[in-house]
Design a protein around this motif. Structure first.
Motif, PDB file in Angstrom:
ATOM      1  N   GLN A  81      94.980  51.553  23.372  1.00 55.60           N
ATOM      2  CA  GLN A  81      95.078  51.011  22.349  1.00 55.60           C
ATOM      3  C   GLN A  81      95.214  52.292  21.230  1.00 55.60           C
ATOM      4  N   THR A  82      94.302  53.222  21.236  1.00 56.99           N
ATOM      5  CA  THR A  82      94.232  54.555  20.204  1.00 56.99           C
ATOM      6  C   THR A  82      95.493  55.437  20.723  1.00 56.99           C
ATOM      7  N   ILE A  83      96.010  55.395  22.051  1.00 62.48           N
ATOM      8  CA  ILE A  83      97.155  56.273  22.212  1.00 62.48           C
ATOM      9  C   ILE A  83      98.301  55.371  21.604  1.00 62.48           C
ATOM     10  N   GLU A  84      98.569  54.172  21.731  1.00 62.53           N
ATOM     11  CA  GLU A  84      99.561  53.558  21.270  1.00 62.53           C
ATOM     12  C   GLU A  84      99.585  53.700  19.670  1.00 62.53           C
ATOM     13  N   ALA A  85      98.482  53.712  19.000  1.00 56.12           N
ATOM     14  CA  ALA A  85      98.319  53.810  17.792  1.00 56.12           C
ATOM     15  C   ALA A  85      98.392  55.180  17.120  1.00 56.12           C
ATOM     16  N   GLY A  86      98.505  56.288  18.006  1.00 58.07           N
ATOM     17  CA  GLY A  86      98.469  57.500  17.721  1.00 58.07           C
ATOM     18  C   GLY A  86      97.367  58.383  17.352  1.00 58.07           C
ATOM     19  N   THR A  87      96.212  57.755  17.296  1.00 56.39           N
ATOM     20  CA  THR A  87      94.920  58.232  16.956  1.00 56.39           C
ATOM     21  C   THR A  87      93.990  58.686  18.210  1.00 56.39           C
ATOM     22  N   CYS A  88      94.683  58.778  19.286  1.00 53.96           N
ATOM     23  CA  CYS A  88      93.671  59.428  20.631  1.00 53.96           C
ATOM     24  C   CYS A  88      94.011  60.863  20.590  1.00 53.96           C
ATOM     25  N   PRO A  89      93.023  61.635  20.865  1.00 52.42           N
ATOM     26  CA  PRO A  89      93.033  63.015  20.755  1.00 52.42           C
ATOM     27  C   PRO A  89      93.661  63.503  22.164  1.00 52.42           C
ATOM     28  N   PRO A  90      94.456  64.663  21.939  1.00 45.16           N
ATOM     29  CA  PRO A  90      95.213  65.114  23.154  1.00 45.16           C
ATOM     30  C   PRO A  90      94.064  65.632  24.153  1.00 45.16           C
ATOM     31  N   ALA A  91      94.731  65.669  25.422  1.00 43.81           N
ATOM     32  CA  ALA A  91      93.932  66.122  26.357  1.00 43.81           C
ATOM     33  C   ALA A  91      93.457  67.573  26.394  1.00 43.81           C
ATOM     34  N   PRO A  92      92.068  67.924  26.591  1.00 44.61           N
ATOM     35  CA  PRO A  92      91.723  69.399  26.020  1.00 44.61           C
ATOM     36  C   PRO A  92      92.570  70.477  27.007  1.00 44.61           C
ATOM     37  N   MET A  93      92.637  71.623  26.682  1.00 43.40           N
ATOM     38  CA  MET A  93      93.521  72.707  27.350  1.00 43.40           C
ATOM     39  C   MET A  93      92.700  73.059  28.615  1.00 43.40           C
ATOM     40  N   GLU A  94      93.396  73.183  29.918  1.00 35.77           N
ATOM     41  CA  GLU A  94      92.767  73.350  31.140  1.00 35.77           C
ATOM     42  C   GLU A  94      92.480  74.645  31.229  1.00 35.77           C
ATOM     43  N   ASN A  95      93.334  75.648  30.384  1.00 31.56           N
ATOM     44  CA  ASN A  95      93.092  77.134  30.619  1.00 31.56           C
ATOM     45  C   ASN A  95      93.376  77.633  29.234  1.00 31.56           C
ATOM     46  N   PRO A  96      92.184  77.667  28.636  1.00 35.33           N
ATOM     47  CA  PRO A  96      92.420  78.174  27.083  1.00 35.33           C
ATOM     48  C   PRO A  96      93.147  79.843  27.149  1.00 35.33           C
ATOM     49  N   GLU A  97      92.775  80.576  27.882  1.00 32.25           N
ATOM     50  CA  GLU A  97      93.139  81.837  27.998  1.00 32.25           C
ATOM     51  C   GLU A  97      94.833  81.841  27.970  1.00 32.25           C
ATOM     52  N   THR A  98      95.383  81.034  28.617  1.00 37.39           N
ATOM     53  CA  THR A  98      96.902  80.925  28.775  1.00 37.39           C
ATOM     54  C   THR A  98      97.745  79.903  27.924  1.00 37.39           C
ATOM     55  N   ASP A  99      96.861  78.960  27.538  1.00 34.98           N
ATOM     56  CA  ASP A  99      97.583  77.772  26.758  1.00 34.98           C
ATOM     57  C   ASP A  99      97.510  77.967  25.377  1.00 34.98           C
ATOM     58  N   PRO A 100      98.489  78.191  24.720  1.00 30.85           N
ATOM     59  CA  PRO A 100      98.022  78.454  23.461  1.00 30.85           C
ATOM     60  C   PRO A 100      97.510  77.476  22.356  1.00 30.85           C
ATOM     61  N   GLU A 101      97.858  76.170  22.707  1.00 28.53           N
ATOM     62  CA  GLU A 101      97.300  75.015  22.091  1.00 28.53           C
ATOM     63  C   GLU A 101      97.526  73.684  22.705  1.00 28.53           C
ATOM     64  N   PRO A 102      96.769  72.589  22.589  1.00 23.55           N
ATOM     65  CA  PRO A 102      96.822  71.452  23.496  1.00 23.55           C
ATOM     66  C   PRO A 102      98.305  70.862  23.035  1.00 23.55           C
ATOM     67  N   ASP A 103      98.576  70.294  24.081  1.00 20.74           N
ATOM     68  CA  ASP A 103      99.971  69.425  24.205  1.00 20.74           C
ATOM     69  C   ASP A 103      99.383  68.117  23.333  1.00 20.74           C
ATOM     70  N   PRO A 104     100.149  67.760  22.267  1.00 20.39           N
ATOM     71  CA  PRO A 104      99.836  66.699  21.268  1.00 20.39           C
ATOM     72  C   PRO A 104     100.275  65.327  22.143  1.00 20.39           C
ATOM     73  N   ASP A 105     101.123  65.296  23.094  1.00 23.04           N
ATOM     74  CA  ASP A 105     101.605  64.307  23.899  1.00 23.04           C
ATOM     75  C   ASP A 105     101.058  64.073  25.299  1.00 23.04           C
ATOM     76  N   ARG A 106      99.978  64.722  25.367  1.00 24.25           N
ATOM     77  CA  ARG A 106      99.296  64.678  26.750  1.00 24.25           C
ATOM     78  C   ARG A 106      97.875  64.247  26.702  1.00 24.25           C
ATOM     79  N   TYR A 107      97.516  63.418  27.465  1.00 26.47           N
ATOM     80  CA  TYR A 107      96.081  62.546  27.125  1.00 26.47           C
ATOM     81  C   TYR A 107      95.412  62.495  28.493  1.00 26.47           C
ATOM     82  N   LEU A 108      94.040  62.736  28.614  1.00 23.77           N
ATOM     83  CA  LEU A 108      93.509  62.705  29.779  1.00 23.77           C
ATOM     84  C   LEU A 108      92.713  61.179  29.664  1.00 23.77           C
ATOM     85  N   LEU A 109      92.907  60.167  30.669  1.00 22.43           N
ATOM     86  CA  LEU A 109      92.241  58.912  30.516  1.00 22.43           C
ATOM     87  C   LEU A 109      90.718  59.026  30.816  1.00 22.43           C
TER      88      LEU A 109
END
Length: 567
Positions: A81-109
């Protein structure tokens, strides 16, 4: 008031004559059928109860599975429900050293499909084949017997106890517990802390603390669980309570008082034994009536009856290497079943005998070999453990009498540091179960039940509490530690728990050391065999062993005077 054994004994149902044998056997066969049906029902009930318990547990586990599944489904539904409403936070970065920022359209169930059953560490499946057993023996009160210090003399305010040894119809010792044991004193208001402890090995410990001097009776019944039971063989038992021992009486006899008898100066009626030559070890039987002595210079054992003016009643052994022979027997220990264990010093082994009180007979049973090197002190504990001072190897070895003298453990090594021993001489156990070992370092080392070092008692010297060659130690039922302080020609009494000095008697005629002095008495002498002591010195020359009976009789062996002093 108190009860007596007036009901028929269970064992009587097994006795018969030629005329009654058939009827008696048929009665037993009928009883067997009755017991079979009862035992079948007991098995069915026990299995059914456990099956029902497992089935109940099965319901709980299945309910837990359903509950976890619903919780996970509910959590996923809310997250969707939160994902459909656009209020769910995106999945945390798996590798903060190489990923500049979280993907806003990627979620961890928030839930996965993991729902598993774990048996746990205590799986009883493999134990099921061993669950339960069918026994064909049971305890017979008329064969069961009691032993222990409380059947001698108990002291006011001092914990005393009796061991109950459960036996089957043939008189064989049981090796498991579970019986119902009931103890009753004739004046329960004059005793405290009456308890019965099941040791789970066929023994039961009945303990109590008396509060008033007098004579009483102790009744003990034993039977199956949830039954009244039957009186033990010999019950009711007489219990004598006396005031605590007055240590100051030892060695302080008045001049006008009759001298205490000395054992070893009179022959038996046949004139063949009774005299001693270098007595080196002693022990009482459980009743305190019979005194067993290692007559080292004569390479034999002697038994004296303290109830008959210390008369010599038995002798066994001669010098040799054979299975029935001895070479300088050193110490001796007697267990609650009249098993006699001797350290055969120069044959480097243990010799085991049985003593028969009715005939005064000693019979050889077996030899115990275990790479001994000059074995000296030996004791048998209430638990059936034999502890031997293996002097030449500088350690204490422990064996189990109940398991055919199986080796249990050893502790100690050569040296003078913590836990180390230098030619251990004697061993004892105090009320707390700690093991006390005296050695040639002029001190007593204290170990726990497993042989871990705890502390020392004493140090070399002549002052009170100091020691010079503590040849023998013994602990009384009052937790007094009696020490043959051989180099100082005296006996000292210390507190067996903390080593506090309590009393002494005997001692060298030399002037005692002044404050700050640490003068020691000369080492034990090496008198020629049989040499008479100087007539001007009437005291102890070389105390080599000491024992305290359940009635409070203290006996000290004098190695060079060839007698036993009684106190």
């Amino acid at each position: 008031g108190y009860w007596r054994a007036v009901s028929p004994r269970r064992i009587d149902a097994l006795y018969c004559t030629r005329e009654t044998a058939g009827d008696t056997a048929r009665k037993i066969l009928a009883d067997i059928e009755t017991r079979c049906e009862a035992a079948r029902q007991e098995v069915s009930t026990a299995i059914t109860e456990r099956i029902e318990a497992l089935q109940e547990r099965q319901k709980e586990l299945i309910a837990s599975i359903d509950r976890v599944a619903k919780q996970k489904a509910h959590a996923l539904d809310l997250q969707l429900q939160t994902i459909e409403a656009g209020t769910c936070p995106p999945a945390p970065m798996e590798n903060p050293e190489t990923d500049p920022e979280p993907d806003p359209d990627r979620y961890l169930l928030c839930a996965d499909a993991a729902i598993d059953f774990k048996i746990g560490e205590e799986d009883f499946l493999e134990k099921i084949p061993d669950f339960g057993s069918i026994t064909e023996v049971s305890t017979y009160a008329s064969r069961t017997f009691a032993r222990g210090p409380a059947l001698g003399v108990s002291k006011i305010g001092n914990l005393s106890y009796v061991w109950v040894y459960a036996c089957d119809k043939d008189g064989a010792r049981r090796s498991e517990g579970g019986d119902n044991v009931v103890a009753e004193l004739s004046a329960p208001e004059l005793f405290e802390n009456l308890e019965v402890e099941d040791m789970k090995d066929g023994r039961y410990k009945v303990s109590f603390v008396p509060t008033q001097e007098g004579s009483y009776t102790l009744n003990i019944k034993i039977g199956k669980k949830d039954t009244e039971g039957e009186a033990l063989r010999g019950a009711p038992f007489n219990i004598v309570v006396q005031p605590p021992t007055k240590l100051e009486k030892f060695g302080a006899e008045a001049e006008d008082q009759e001298p205490k008898p000395r054992i070893g100066e009179a022959l038996d009626p046949t004139g063949t034994f009774g005299n001693l030559l270098h007595p080196s070890g002693m022990d009482f039987d459980h009743s305190g009536r019979f005194l067993f002595v290692s007559d080292q210079g004569n390479h034999r054992l002697q038994v004296f009856d303290t109830s008959a003016e210390h008369a010599p009643v038995s002798v066994f052994g001669k010098k040799g290497l054979g299975s029935h022979e001895l070479d300088s027997p050193c110490d001796i220990a007697v267990d609650n079943e009249h098993r006699v264990i001797v350290t055969d010093l120069l044959n480097h082994r243990l010799q085991v005998y049985m003593f028969y009180p009715r005939t005064f007979e000693l019979r050889f049973v077996r030899t115990v070999e275990h790479d001994f090197d000059f074995p000296k002190g030996v004791i048998v504990t209430d638990d059936g453990l034999v502890m031997v001072c293996d002097s030449g190897h500088h350690k204490v070895k422990v064996f189990n009498v109940k398991e055919d003298f199986a080796f249990v453990r050893e502790f100690g090594s050569f040296g003078t540091g913590e836990g180390e021993l230098h030619m251990p001489l004697s061993v004892a156990v105090n009320r707390a179960g700690e093991i006390l070992v005296s050695d040639s370092s002029d001190r007593i080392s204290v170990f726990d039940k497993e042989g871990t070092f705890l502390r020392w008692i004493g140090a070399k010297g002549r002052k009170d509490g100091c020691l010079n060659y503590p040849a023998c130690i013994a602990v009384s039922d009052e937790d007094h530690l009696y020490v043959c302080d051989q180099g100082n020609r005296r006996v000292q009494v210390l507190d067996a728990s903390d080593g506090r000095f309590l009393h002494k008697w005997g001692g060298s005629a030399k002037k005692p050391p002044q404050e700050g002095e640490e003068e020691e008495a000369p080492p034990p002498g090496d008198d020629e065999e049989g040499e008479a002591p100087p007539p001007e010195d009437p005291g102890m020359l070389r105390p080599s062993s000491i024992v305290v009976s359940s009635s409070g009789l203290v006996v000290v062996a004098d190695y060079d005077r060839h007698v036993l002093w009684t106190h």
